[in-house]
Motif scaffolding. Structure first.
Motif, PDB file in Angstrom:
ATOM      1  N   UNK A  90       0.801  -1.284   0.028  1.00 14.64           N
ATOM      2  CA  UNK A  90      -0.068   0.134  -0.071  1.00 14.64           C
ATOM      3  C   UNK A  90       1.079   1.178   0.010  1.00 14.64           C
ATOM      4  N   UNK A  91       0.159   2.303  -0.372  1.00 12.14           N
ATOM      5  CA  UNK A  91       0.761   3.515  -0.349  1.00 12.14           C
ATOM      6  C   UNK A  91      -0.368   4.674  -0.096  1.00 12.14           C
ATOM      7  N   UNK A  92      -0.104   5.905   0.456  1.00  9.44           N
ATOM      8  CA  UNK A  92      -1.069   6.869   0.847  1.00  9.44           C
ATOM      9  C   UNK A  92      -1.318   7.775  -0.201  1.00  9.44           C
ATOM     10  N   UNK A  93      -2.550   7.973  -0.583  1.00  8.59           N
ATOM     11  CA  UNK A  93      -2.743   9.041  -1.778  1.00  8.59           C
ATOM     12  C   UNK A  93      -3.977   9.521  -1.439  1.00  8.59           C
ATOM     13  N   UNK A  94      -3.941  10.576  -2.307  1.00  7.87           N
ATOM     14  CA  UNK A  94      -5.295  11.582  -2.448  1.00  7.87           C
ATOM     15  C   UNK A  94      -5.704  12.138  -3.652  1.00  7.87           C
ATOM     16  N   UNK A  95      -6.842  12.695  -4.186  1.00 13.74           N
ATOM     17  CA  UNK A  95      -6.950  13.111  -5.323  1.00 13.74           C
ATOM     18  C   UNK A  95      -7.225  14.630  -5.263  1.00 13.74           C
ATOM     19  N   UNK A  96      -6.457  15.183  -6.430  1.00 14.00           N
ATOM     20  CA  UNK A  96      -6.787  16.575  -6.616  1.00 14.00           C
ATOM     21  C   UNK A  96      -7.072  16.969  -7.802  1.00 14.00           C
ATOM     22  N   UNK A  97      -8.285  17.436  -8.191  1.00 17.34           N
ATOM     23  CA  UNK A  97      -8.960  17.718  -9.410  1.00 17.34           C
ATOM     24  C   UNK A  97      -8.236  18.706 -10.185  1.00 17.34           C
ATOM     25  N   UNK A  98      -8.078  18.348 -11.250  1.00 16.66           N
ATOM     26  CA  UNK A  98      -7.143  19.255 -12.606  1.00 16.66           C
ATOM     27  C   UNK A  98      -8.034  19.591 -13.616  1.00 16.66           C
ATOM     28  N   UNK A  99      -9.094  20.291 -13.295  1.00 13.99           N
ATOM     29  CA  UNK A  99     -10.182  20.795 -14.437  1.00 13.99           C
ATOM     30  C   UNK A  99      -9.534  21.503 -15.737  1.00 13.99           C
ATOM     31  N   UNK A 100      -8.388  21.988 -15.468  1.00 16.26           N
ATOM     32  CA  UNK A 100      -7.828  22.732 -16.676  1.00 16.26           C
ATOM     33  C   UNK A 100      -7.303  21.734 -17.760  1.00 16.26           C
ATOM     34  N   UNK A 101      -7.203  20.420 -17.529  1.00 14.35           N
ATOM     35  CA  UNK A 101      -6.665  19.243 -18.425  1.00 14.35           C
ATOM     36  C   UNK A 101      -7.552  18.087 -18.448  1.00 14.35           C
ATOM     37  N   UNK A 102      -8.862  18.614 -19.256  1.00 14.28           N
ATOM     38  CA  UNK A 102      -9.835  17.603 -19.354  1.00 14.28           C
ATOM     39  C   UNK A 102     -10.226  17.726 -21.123  1.00 14.28           C
ATOM     40  N   UNK A 103     -10.731  17.014 -21.757  1.00 16.34           N
ATOM     41  CA  UNK A 103     -11.059  17.000 -23.065  1.00 16.34           C
ATOM     42  C   UNK A 103     -12.552  17.704 -23.024  1.00 16.34           C
ATOM     43  N   UNK A 104     -12.863  18.564 -23.673  1.00 12.76           N
ATOM     44  CA  UNK A 104     -14.160  18.886 -24.062  1.00 12.76           C
ATOM     45  C   UNK A 104     -15.411  17.981 -24.353  1.00 12.76           C
ATOM     46  N   UNK A 105     -16.396  18.391 -24.423  1.00 15.76           N
ATOM     47  CA  UNK A 105     -17.604  17.602 -24.865  1.00 15.76           C
ATOM     48  C   UNK A 105     -18.102  17.502 -26.199  1.00 15.76           C
TER      49      UNK A 105
END
Length: 733
Positions: A582-597
């Motif tokens: 195991x490792x310890x982790x967490x999520x950080x959003x990165x909304x500027x690097x997303x494909x558009x729809x």
């Protein structure tokens, strides 16, 4: 002040506002249902014709009333027995009960008075006033955050609850403002607090004292269409001195029952017309579509209450609790913080405590709250800010550069930047703040300084320099708090690069099951997408390292691509990790690097482990749009990360084009070389609206930008142009 004005009415009146909004939303449906169910009169049908039909069905009729929705209701006496019913205007016959449904009555009483009569009306007026305050203060806060009206609908960052709160509020605010104002108007009118000028014709002193004139022959009734009718009251059957009372959209008048003559007519004044508009706008009565729109938007209030509360709780968790700070007007030292993930607040707290220990009064606030005119006793202003992405403002500093251009310089200030030197835009926003301050005439306490990777040593050195300028003993002993992390268990790995002494691996971690509420609110691993960041906290350090995600929540696992770096604490531990560990982790959003729809083509460009998020995009979006990948690696046999997957996706049609470049296989060939070879294909794709997404090392990113600019030069387009249009996104390191 504005933030407190927004926060406390929302928190204290949340339950009332939810009741008010939900009951109002339910009530908004009834006018539409009534409009659909009620037979309506034709445009050429007159009140005279309607009255004739109703009298034929109910000779003892007393009153005919038409609602804004077109429903016709009749009241009558049959002998000594009263009756009432909805009628069909075409026939005058009964079609249903005159009484509203029990459900509608219940919700009406709840919405207007909480079943408490006048006391309830006062309580609901307070709730409407709270909604008005929230809407106005929220609008001001949003303007401050986004940097003015021109950016009202700009893309938002930060925790999901806060983004959702802002996105909904920006659409709902005008309607909620209108709803609150009209509600307060109606309550004030109920308590006779507003002037009135209702149509009041003078009751005639003399009438014919005759009866029996046919309603079908009364000229006023013949000239009045049913669509204008509000109310027609018949004279008492045993009183020859009584008269008809006709109320329409244009006024009210009396008609002699003996000869049908119009005796007097009064037209309503402006206050009555205002009241009618207020009633229509608040209830939707008469305009069913508006009522449905109103009800739908008002339903946003419970969502805003929940997301606002979650945002407040997240902010409290994300910021250290500071004791002994004072208001902006009383502080000698003002500390302003620009932070995205929250770590800069910890440094600000350490500085605040040290200044307090040295005898200074301190005020700490978000950088977006920068307001020099409020700092009446300040001796210095200290700005501590991180940088987001490619030099942009972090979440708590939005709009400050635009606002600084209009601020009059006051006391000296100092700017301290926080960042990571491995990223190309290291402390770029802090540099921009200092440049804007100097250009606007601010004097500097210290030149810009920078803290690399939350270094306590860098911070302590800067603190000594600041103390020397302020003639204060400042010893800043700061230890970054470890982020809240979750244990992740490795379930599989694919290894690459050993043969060329450049170990790399694709690591897949199990995704823990979470309750629906956790997935909805998105804490930790509740919700994430490919391109978001996985923060890993290595053993022996509190400072996380970030890796772009190659998976989304719907894939059911957490996946990253990692290469071992010489002396890299985190990468070394990850490369050595075995399944089950195991490792310890967490999520950080990165909304500027997303494909558009959109359905336009997607151009993905990456090298090395930069393929990670790009593989995630192909996995999630390959069936929705054309995707073309240019990928660079060292050797096709040992370093082709996701090679089997990419070939399979290409065979399945999820990947429309696969172009590779290998730097240690015969001739040195890099991804930017492959781009230049396919210049015409790229020009065609970009001309057709394609978006470009680049992930990999800093040097590769610079080379790709140059290649794209050269390729698009014949069309007068550069990488910078595409970026300004939202069609070029980078995640480089």
């Amino acid at each position: 002040m504005i933030r407190k004005l927004h926060r406390w009415p929302g928190l204290l009146a949340a339950v009332l506002l939810i009741v008010l909004a939900f009951s109002g939303s339910v009530l908004s449906v009834f006018p539409a249902m009534e409009r659909i169910a009620a037979p309506t009169a034709t445009q050429d049908q007159s009140v005279a014709e309607l009255a004739r039909l109703v009298i034929a069905a109910h000779p003892g009729v007393e009153q005919i009333k038409r609602s804004p929705s077109g429903k016709i209701t009749v009241w009558w006496f049959e002998g000594n027995t009263p009756g009432a019913a909805r009628v069909d205007p075409a026939t005058g016959t009964d079609i249903g009960s005159a009484d509203p449904s029990a459900v509608e009555q219940w919700f009406t009483t709840l919405h207007r008075s909480l079943f408490l009569d006048d006391t309830g009306r006062i309580v609901m007026a307070i709730a409407a006033a709270a909604m008005l305050t929230l809407t106005l203060s929220g609008t001001l806060l949003t303007l401050r955050r986004v940097g003015g009206w021109r950016h009202w609908f700009s893309r938002q960052r930060g925790p999901r609850a806060g983004r959702l709160h802002t996105q909904i509020a920006r659409v709902a605010a005008p309607v909620l403002l209108l709803s609150a104002l009209t509600a307060l108007w109606m309550v004030a009118s109920t308590f006779d607090l507003l002037p009135s000028d209702e149509a009041s014709p003078v009751f005639p002193a003399q009438v014919t004292n005759q009866t029996g004139f046919s309603v079908a022959d009364i000229a006023t009734f013949q000239a009045t269409p049913v669509t204008d009718l509000r109310d027609l009251t018949f004279p008492a059957s045993d009183d020859a001195s009584d008269v008809f009372t006709l109320t329409t959209a244009n006024g009210e008048g009396y008609i002699d029952q003996g000869n049908g003559a119009l005796l007097d007519w009064a037209t309503p004044g402006p206050w009555t017309q205002v009241w009618e508009w207020v009633y229509l706008l608040h209830t939707g009565q008469g305009v069913a579509l508006w009522g449905l729109i109103l009800g739908l938007i008002v339903l946003s209030v419970p969502v805003l209450a929940i997301t606002g509360t979650l945002s407040w709780l997240n902010a409290r968790r994300g910021r250290p609790r500071l004791h002994g700070t004072v208001s902006a007007a009383r502080a000698q030292s003002v500390i302003l913080v620009g932070s995205e993930g929250g770590s800069t607040w910890g440094f600000a707290a350490t500085l605040a405590k040290a200044l307090q220990a040295a005898g200074q009064s301190v005020h700490v606030a978000k950088l977006s709250d920068f307001a020099p005119q409020r700092y009446q006793t300040a001796r210095q202003i200290i700005i501590m800010t991180a940088t987001w992405g490619d030099g942009a403002a972090p979440a708590s500093a939005k709009g400050v550069l635009e606002n600084m251009a209009h601020m009059q310089p006051t006391v000296p200030l100092a700017v301290l930047g926080f960042g990571d030197r491995s990223f190309p835009a290291f402390c770029a926003f802090a540099q921009g703040v200092e440049t804007a301050a100097v250009q606007n005439g601010w004097s500097l306490l210290l030149p810009l300084d920078q803290i690399d990777r939350q270094s306590p040593q860098d911070f302590a050195r800067w603190g000594r320099n600041l103390g020397a300028v302020l003639d204060l003993p400042l010893e800043l002993n700061h230890q970054p708090a470890p982020p809240r992390a979750t244990a992740l268990t490795l379930i599989s790995r694919r290894d690459y690069g050993e043969a060329i002494q450049a170990p790399a691996a694709i690591l897949r971690f199990a995704l823990r099951k979470q309750a629906f509420w956790q997935r909805l609110t998105g804490p930790r691993f509740g919700r994430f997408q490919a391109g978001d960041l996985l923060g890993i906290v290595p053993e022996g350090s509190n400072l996380p390292r970030y890796y772009s995600l190659a998976s989304s929540r719907k894939n059911g696992f957490v996946e990253i691509a990692v290469r071992k770096h010489q002396g890299g604490l985190c990468s070394g531990q990850l490369i050595a990790l075995k399944p089950g560990q195991q490792v310890m982790g967490f999520i950080r959003p990165n909304p500027d690097f997303k494909p558009d729809n959109r359905k336009t083509p997607l151009i993905l460009i990456g090298a090395g482990t930069g393929i990670g998020p790009l593989a995630g995009f192909i996995r999630d979006q390959g069936a929705q749009r054309p995707i073309h990948l240019w990928f660079g690696a060292r050797h096709p046999d040992t370093d082709f990360l996701y090679g089997e997957d990419l070939n399979q996706w290409a065979d399945q049609g999820a990947l429309s084009g696969l172009h590779t470049a290998f730097s240690r296989s015969g001739q040195r060939h890099y991804v930017q070389d492959a781009l230049r070879q396919d210049a015409q294909s790229l020009r065609d794709l970009i001309a057709n609206g394609a978006k470009i997404m680049v992930c990999g090392g800093r040097d590769m990113g610079a080379g790709v930008r140059d290649a794209i600019t050269d390729i698009m030069a014949p069309l007068g387009i550069s990488a910078a142009t595409l970026k300004s249009q939202g069609r070029y996104a980078e995640d480089v390191y």
